[in-house]
Design an enzyme around this catalytic site. Structure first.
Site, short mmCIF file in Angstrom:
data_model
loop_
_atom_site.label_atom_id
_atom_site.label_comp_id
_atom_site.label_asym_id
_atom_site.label_seq_id
_atom_site.Cartn_x
_atom_site.Cartn_y
_atom_site.Cartn_z
N GLY A 248 5.87 13.66 3.86
CA GLY A 248 5.04 14.14 5.29
C GLY A 248 5.52 13.12 6.17
O GLY A 248 6.28 12.17 6.32
N GLU A 290 5.58 17.91 1.60
CA GLU A 290 4.88 16.99 0.39
C GLU A 290 4.52 15.75 0.90
O GLU A 290 4.95 14.61 0.61
CB GLU A 290 6.08 16.97 -0.58
CG GLU A 290 6.56 17.99 -1.37
CD GLU A 290 7.97 17.96 -1.97
OE1 GLU A 290 8.08 18.71 -3.05
OE2 GLU A 290 8.62 16.98 -1.58
N PRO A 291 3.32 15.54 1.63
CA PRO A 291 2.88 14.52 2.29
C PRO A 291 2.22 13.52 1.10
O PRO A 291 1.50 14.25 0.14
CB PRO A 291 1.82 15.06 3.29
CG PRO A 291 1.19 16.37 2.83
CD PRO A 291 2.51 16.98 2.19
N GLY A 292 2.60 12.38 1.11
CA GLY A 292 1.82 11.52 0.11
C GLY A 292 1.15 10.23 1.16
O GLY A 292 -0.24 10.57 1.07
N ARG A 330 4.86 -3.50 -2.21
CA ARG A 330 5.69 -3.23 -1.04
C ARG A 330 6.22 -4.17 -0.08
O ARG A 330 7.49 -4.08 0.41
CB ARG A 330 4.83 -2.05 -0.30
CG ARG A 330 4.49 -0.94 -1.23
CD ARG A 330 3.75 0.21 -0.46
NE ARG A 330 4.69 0.96 0.29
CZ ARG A 330 4.74 0.93 1.67
NH1 ARG A 330 3.78 -0.04 2.31
NH2 ARG A 330 5.63 1.67 2.69
N TYR A 334 10.09 -4.03 0.42
CA TYR A 334 10.82 -3.77 1.57
C TYR A 334 10.19 -4.10 2.90
O TYR A 334 10.13 -3.45 3.86
CB TYR A 334 11.26 -2.15 1.84
CG TYR A 334 10.47 -0.97 0.73
CD1 TYR A 334 11.00 -0.41 -0.11
CD2 TYR A 334 8.80 -0.86 0.92
CE1 TYR A 334 10.64 0.60 -0.85
CE2 TYR A 334 8.01 -0.15 0.05
CZ TYR A 334 9.08 0.75 -0.68
OH TYR A 334 8.29 1.77 -1.36
N CYS A 361 4.44 -15.95 -10.46
CA CYS A 361 5.17 -16.92 -10.18
C CYS A 361 6.52 -16.67 -9.57
O CYS A 361 7.47 -16.44 -10.33
CB CYS A 361 5.35 -17.64 -11.76
SG CYS A 361 4.06 -18.45 -12.22
N GLU A 362 6.44 -16.26 -8.30
CA GLU A 362 7.60 -15.77 -7.69
C GLU A 362 7.36 -16.07 -6.24
O GLU A 362 6.16 -15.88 -5.54
CB GLU A 362 7.57 -14.08 -7.63
CG GLU A 362 7.68 -13.42 -9.13
CD GLU A 362 9.11 -13.24 -9.66
OE1 GLU A 362 9.92 -13.49 -8.57
OE2 GLU A 362 9.22 -13.07 -10.81
N TYR A 390 1.02 4.22 -2.54
CA TYR A 390 1.94 3.21 -2.97
C TYR A 390 1.60 1.86 -3.28
O TYR A 390 2.27 0.84 -3.32
CB TYR A 390 3.31 3.22 -1.95
CG TYR A 390 3.59 4.60 -1.77
CD1 TYR A 390 4.59 5.42 -2.82
CD2 TYR A 390 3.53 5.04 -0.63
CE1 TYR A 390 5.06 6.53 -2.47
CE2 TYR A 390 4.16 6.51 -0.43
CZ TYR A 390 4.75 7.11 -1.36
OH TYR A 390 5.47 8.36 -1.11
#
Ligand code: PLP
Length: 431
Positions: A248, A290-292, A330, A334, A361-362, A390
């Site tokens: 979408g 197909e909107p998410g 997320r 990205y 720990c990152e 998401y």
């Protein structure tokens, strides 16, 4: 504010769907996913109504399950009349458990196993969106063994680049998804599919990417698909019933993102499709989308508690919260944009520049870099807006952190749609 379901009350607290986010955090603990049920419903209705009004009969939206997946959500969108797209047997299992009408489900994925295929056919999934030749053979064979004819769409790659981020752009000719039109392989797949006895080809699917803000990119994809549909008709007289245009429209995550009118864009897209079909002298297929994110993203936000506020003198400041990449990977994946604010000081000017960090720990466990916040202190509630898509669906137990609950807001009330995980849940499968 960013979306109309957000406001600030007389205490200066952030509200979602008119409810005080700080009170909800007090009641349910943090980190916490909140979702505005009425916003999910109204987003669904916008697509359903516009597609029914402007597109041919049978056109409708399907919720992209990967954007958010739990039982209650399937019930909500089914009540509104959406179908769904699923990419795994786990999503299918969840939809089935919610009583979702599976004849309205479209089963996606670029590598379905034989077990997945058998399970989906046994569940009565309406359509397979077949990605490749091996899958086509397996679906045909399995359907044959069960004595049924399975409806399918073929996923094609239209070979266009919608100029979105590389990792969320999927319709280019060299994409891992689908079969390329440009190389002639799509036409071959269709001819082959039409020889198989236990699959019934209903149409085609493409997905060019996400965060697309105008319908022109969809119209470009539709034009390539419709030209292909005409070529196929000339080649073997096949009439296409359905054209699924995939994911979408975009969503406003930050103030600098455009405000998008979904209805106007669907109307514009429908007009283009009609024009192209007339030009090509083909019958207009039913259109699926197909909107998410545009169904669920702006319904949701995440509330965290602030732990430490660390200023590295001469460099930068970090505000650390009690969640992070396990509930929202997320930014790490990205560098997605998000709007952050201090929910209990939402009426005060943001005056403090900070990077919002998670508890893992990152070093890459960040929610957002260099945002302006009202000076935060330990115990404040930090809200990250527009996290309905998401986030919950991508959540993990990294660092053995239990997943947050999903609390739904409706008509001034709240209810738990997904419980908070417990430490016992973390040990569920440990022998
Ligand atoms: C990701 C995806 C969607 C949903 O995209 P949104 O940007 O969330 O609308 C739909 N269909 C397919 C095939 C996808 O891969």
């Amino acid at each position: 504010m960013l979306h109309t379901n957000l406001s600030i009350n007389e205490k200066g607290h952030l509200c979602l769907a008119g409810q005080d986010v700080c009170d909800l955090a007090e009641k349910h603990g943090t980190p916490l996913f909140l979702m505005d049920e009425e916003r999910i419903r109204s987003n669904a209705r916008t697509y359903i109504d516009a597609m029914a009004e402007f597109m041919p009969e049978g056109s409708r939206p399907l919720l992209a399950s990967k954007s958010c997946c739990f039982k209650k959500l399937y019930s909500i969108v089914a009540e509104e009349g959406m179908g769904t797209d699923l990419v795994s047997p786990g999503e299918l299992y969840t939809a089935a458990a919610a009583g979702f009408p599976l004849e309205n489900a479209f089963f996606h994925g670029n590598n379905k196993t034989d077990a997945d295929i058998a399970y989906a056919i046994d569940s009565g999934v309406g359509y397979f969106v077949v990605d490749n030749r091996e899958e086509l053979d397996s679906v045909n064979e399995t359907a044959g063994k069960k004595g049924i004819t399975q409806n399918i769409l073929l996923r094609l790659s239209p070979g266009i680049d919608p100029h979105t981020q590389k990792k969320i752009s999927t319709g280019k000719v060299d994409s891992k998804f689908g079969t390329a039109i440009e190389t002639g392989q799509a036409l071959e797949m269709c001819r082959y599919a039409l020889t198989l006895k236990n699959v019934s080809l209903k149409g085609f699917h493409c997905h060019i990417g996400s965060q697309i803000f105008e319908y022109e990119s969809f119209a470009d994809a539709a034009e390539i698909m419709l030209r292909f549909i005409r070529t196929l008709f000339d080649d073997c007289g096949f009439t296409t019933e359905m054209l699924n245009l995939g994911g979408g429209f975009g969503v406003r995550y930050v103030e600098s993102d455009p405000i998008i009118d979904y209805r106007e864009n669907i109307k514009g897209l429908a007009g283009e499709i009609k024009r192209i079909c007339r030009e090509l002298s083909i019958k207009e297929p039913a259109i699926l989308m197909e909107p998410g994110r545009s169904i669920v993203a702006d319904s949701g936000l995440t509330v965290y508690s602030v732990g430490s506020v660390k200023t590295i003198t001469g460099y930068k400041s970090y505000v650390s919260v009690d969640g992070g990449m396990p509930d929202n990977p997320r930014y790490a994946l990205y560098e997605s944009d998000y709007t952050c604010l201090i929910a209990n000081k939402a009426d005060r000017e943001p005056d403090f520049s900070a990077t919002v960090a998670g508890r893992c720990c990152e070093s890459g466990d960040l929610i957002q870099e260099d945002v302006m916040l009202t000076r935060p202190e330990r115990g404040d509630y930090l809200a990250v807006l527009v996290t309905g898509a998401y986030n919950f669906s991508m959540a993990s137990n990294y660092n053995r952190i239990p997943r947050p609950p999903v609390v739904m807001l409706r008509d001034g009330e709240s209810y738990v749609a997904v419980k908070r995980e417990t430490y016992e849940d973390l040990l569920r499968n440990d022998m």
